[in-house]
Design an enzyme around this catalytic site. Structure first.
Site, short mmCIF file in Angstrom:
data_model
loop_
_atom_site.label_atom_id
_atom_site.label_comp_id
_atom_site.label_asym_id
_atom_site.label_seq_id
_atom_site.Cartn_x
_atom_site.Cartn_y
_atom_site.Cartn_z
N GLU A 80 11.78 -2.15 -3.20
CA GLU A 80 12.23 -2.02 -1.82
C GLU A 80 13.08 -3.24 -1.49
O GLU A 80 12.62 -4.36 -1.68
CB GLU A 80 11.03 -2.09 -0.86
CG GLU A 80 10.22 -0.84 -0.78
CD GLU A 80 8.94 -1.10 0.01
OE1 GLU A 80 8.98 -1.06 1.24
OE2 GLU A 80 7.91 -1.39 -0.63
N GLU B 43 -0.74 -4.14 8.56
CA GLU B 43 -1.45 -3.27 7.60
C GLU B 43 -1.80 -4.01 6.31
O GLU B 43 -0.96 -4.65 5.72
CB GLU B 43 -0.54 -2.09 7.29
CG GLU B 43 -1.15 -1.10 6.34
CD GLU B 43 -0.07 -0.28 5.62
OE1 GLU B 43 0.86 0.20 6.27
OE2 GLU B 43 -0.19 -0.16 4.38
N SER C 67 -4.11 1.10 2.87
CA SER C 67 -3.88 2.52 3.15
C SER C 67 -4.84 3.29 2.29
O SER C 67 -5.09 2.91 1.14
CB SER C 67 -2.49 2.91 2.67
OG SER C 67 -1.62 2.95 3.71
N ARG D 33 -1.30 -9.89 1.13
CA ARG D 33 -1.33 -9.74 2.59
C ARG D 33 -2.68 -10.12 3.18
O ARG D 33 -2.75 -10.70 4.26
CB ARG D 33 -0.99 -8.30 2.97
CG ARG D 33 0.48 -8.00 2.81
CD ARG D 33 0.84 -6.79 3.62
NE ARG D 33 2.21 -6.39 3.33
CZ ARG D 33 2.73 -5.23 3.70
NH1 ARG D 33 2.00 -4.36 4.38
NH2 ARG D 33 3.97 -4.94 3.41
N ARG E 289 7.35 -2.53 -6.36
CA ARG E 289 8.08 -1.77 -5.34
C ARG E 289 9.54 -2.22 -5.29
O ARG E 289 9.82 -3.39 -4.98
CB ARG E 289 7.47 -1.99 -3.94
CG ARG E 289 5.99 -1.63 -3.82
CD ARG E 289 5.81 -0.12 -3.63
NE ARG E 289 4.41 0.26 -3.84
CZ ARG E 289 3.54 0.48 -2.86
NH1 ARG E 289 3.93 0.34 -1.60
NH2 ARG E 289 2.31 0.84 -3.13
N ARG F 124 6.61 -10.12 4.94
CA ARG F 124 5.39 -9.54 4.33
C ARG F 124 5.68 -8.60 3.15
O ARG F 124 4.78 -7.93 2.66
CB ARG F 124 4.58 -8.82 5.39
CG ARG F 124 5.29 -7.64 6.01
CD ARG F 124 4.37 -6.94 6.97
NE ARG F 124 4.93 -5.67 7.38
CZ ARG F 124 4.30 -4.79 8.13
NH1 ARG F 124 3.09 -5.03 8.55
NH2 ARG F 124 4.86 -3.66 8.46
N HIS F 125 6.94 -8.50 2.73
CA HIS F 125 7.27 -7.61 1.61
C HIS F 125 7.58 -8.37 0.34
O HIS F 125 8.37 -9.30 0.34
CB HIS F 125 8.47 -6.73 1.97
CG HIS F 125 8.11 -5.60 2.85
ND1 HIS F 125 8.20 -5.67 4.21
CD2 HIS F 125 7.64 -4.35 2.56
CE1 HIS F 125 7.79 -4.51 4.73
NE2 HIS F 125 7.43 -3.71 3.74
#
Ligand code: AMO
Length: 556
Positions: free
Chosen positions: A321, A477, A480, A530, A319, A327-328
């Site tokens: 991001e 989370e 998903s 996570r 990712r 948490r990323h």
């Protein structure tokens, strides 16, 4: 000097100029002072040579009469075959028995000419070893043992004894090894960038280097630990955390295989950024560009179209991001699955709920020793609450929203379906649910269609909502998932509704998988890092990741 084969180059004093020049000290030869100085230098050199010869002779004599000379040093070939006991398997049952262990030197210190101590560490478990000069152990052996550099890997043979007083700094505080032999297997550099024992306690909250605790012991920051991850992995806590990560992957695979699911490996390099969004890494691929996949989403669905029925994968997910949070990560381990169903997507949802209950409850049983170790530094590690009846708590998204509203949270944006819950809202909902339902694991079902990706199936009864779900641990989370659209026409319409062009490069293979018919299916994607982080109550996902990658970190 051996003939070098090179042409002879005259030294300065050999040149004709030097021969013709007057003596530097004047025509009368060297001065008295110069002669005195030269004599002094000569005497000094003679003395030094004498001393060196004496020391050499002394050392040789010492070795000659060192009663322990075969009991220490570099490991001899004959010792390779000696059976080795794991440090963590040592127990009081072995009192007065001789054992051989292989471990790292956590600390070495000489107490006196006749006594030295080693703290030995094997995968985080520590035991104290003592070496005392008494036939055949010599003073030389004591000195050598106490001088071993930290982290050196040694093979130690000794008698297991009960220490006079329990050794509080050791894991095995009621045991002590009385050394008979100690050999070096692999030597560590004298200067390590970080001491493993300093990293035994949790990192400080701030990022400032050089912080000390109240007793003046260094506190090692998370950055220093991650920069020196190989040393950091040697701590008792890191050892236990990496076992939990291994356990999550194993339990996931175990559950999937038991259910008849097939283990797949899908490509991580793709020709198009087909999942949309800007968070995709572009890479050079020979003469063109390619992309690192953001999830195996399209491929796991294509496997369903390929009649594989029930598939799972454990693989890296990328990712791009620029999220610098606790948490990323930019690369994490994804646990993905996809499964057909007969009547209702809740068949798959229930399958996923039971998967999480299985993983989390089995972790507690199979890894209780590791959890107890981690709990010493992170007290929440042992208190993860699971539903008492063994069934996951499932609420609808709107029920979660109502709980937040009841608690006075402003959820107007969410009520208008403009946005998903914020991280703060999710955490608060986690707290509310813990108090009300006594569980740290729960599921929200039926998210608004507007906040879910194009492949999500709308709820046929109310298309404002969707047949999609998120799983949470301690209010954050971890998964998903959704029922997927399996009708090609509906899929193309959904793409357009989300601003995507079905004719865009990269979608053709995905869409053609549905053109030839694909059974109803649903699935989900979990983040392994996570799960480990929230299960153990660790403050940062990097602590649950072997070699983390984030916007700032690409090494080690
Ligand atoms: P999603 O994007 O929600 O869904 O990702 C699934 C799970 O992956 C984890 N995760 C992350 N972990 C660490 N760092 C990140 N940057 C990060 N982003 C996500 C989370 C998250 O719940 N294709 C869908 C899944 C599906 O529908 O099957 C997907 O990728 O635990």
């Amino acid at each position: 000097m051996a003939d070098s084969g090179l042409p002879h180059r005259p030294k300065p004093e050999e040149t004709p100029e030097a021969a013709a020049a007057p003596a530097a000290e004047g025509a009368g030869g060297p001065s008295k002072n110069a002669l005195k100085k030269a004599a002094k230098e000569k005497a000094k050199a003679e003395k030094a040579a004498q001393r060196a010869a004496q020391e050499k002779a002394q050392a040789a004599a010492q070795t000659a009469d060192d009663t322990a000379k075969d009991l220490y040093g570099k490991i001899p070939k004959t010792e390779d075959a000696v059976p080795v006991t794991r440090v963590k398997e040592l127990s009081e049952d072995l009192y007065e028995k001789e054992v051989t262990v292989v471990a790292r030197v956590d600390n070495a210190r000489v107490q006196s000419a006749k006594l030295a101590f080693l703290m030995l560490r094997e995968q985080g478990t520590k035991i104290q070893a003592v070496v005392a000069a008494a036939e055949p152990i010599s003073r030389q052996m004591v000195k050598w043992t106490g001088g071993l550099s930290v982290n050196t890997i040694v093979q130690v043979t000794g008698i297991v004894k009960k220490p006079g007083v329990p050794v509080s700094s050791a894991t095995l505080s009621n045991l002590e090894l009385h050394i008979r032999k100690v050999y070096v297997i692999a030597e560590a550099a004298q200067m390590l960038p970080m001491q493993v024992k300093d990293a035994e306690r949790p990192p400080p909250e701030g990022a400032d280097e050089g912080q000390l605790d109240s007793e003046g012991t260094p506190l090692v920051t998370l950055k220093t630990r991650l920069d020196n991850r190989v040393l950091d992995l040697q701590t008792e806590t890191s050892q236990a955390i990496t076992w939990i990560s291994s356990g999550v992957a194993q339990l996931f695979a175990e559950y999937m295989i038991k259910s008849g699911s097939r283990w797949i490996s899908t490509p991580k390099i793709a020709g198009a950024a087909s999942e949309g969004g800007s968070n995709v890494f572009e890479i050079k691929y020979f003469k063109r560009n390619a992309y690192l996949t953001q999830s195996p989403q399209l491929y796991k669905q294509m496997c369903i179209a390929g009649d594989m029925e029930n598939v799972f994968e454990i693989a890296p997910v990328f990712r791009a991001e620029d999220s610098n949070t606790h948490r990323h990560l930019t690369e994490f381990t994804g646990l993905d699955f996809e499964k057909t169903f007969r009547h209702h997507y809740h068949e798959v949802l229930e399958f996923a709920e039971d998967l999480l209950v299985f993983i989390l409850s089995e972790l507690k049983v199979r890894y209780k020793d590791q959890i107890a170790v981690i709990q010493k530094s992170y007290p929440k590690a042992g208190d993860f609450r699971l539903p008492k009846n063994g069934k996951a708590l499932r609420l609808k998204y709107m029920e979660g929203l109502a709980l937040l509203k009841e608690a006075g949270v402003d959820v107007s944006e969410q009520e208008r379906f403009e946005n998903d819950f914020t991280t703060a809202m999710e955490k608060q909902l986690g707290q509310i649910i813990r108090e009300k339902y006594d569980t740290d694991f729960y599921v929200l079902d039926k998210f608004p269609m507007s906040v879910r990706p194009f492949y999500t199936k709308a709820d046929p009864e109310d298309p404002t909502f969707s047949n999609s779900y998120d799983f949470f641990m301690r209010g954050e989370e971890i998964m998903s998932g959704a029922q997927r659209i399996n009708d090609v026409k509906e899929l193309e319409d959904s793409m357009r509704a989300k601003g995507l062009d079905p004719n865009q490069e990269g979608f053709e293979d995905y869409l053609s998988a549905f053109r030839q018919g694909c059974p109803p299916h649903a699935g989900g994607g979990l983040g392994l890092n996570r799960i480990v982080m929230f299960f153990l109550g660790l403050p940062n996902v990097r602590q649950a990741t072997l070699f983390p990658r984030d916007p700032q970190r690409l090494r080690p």
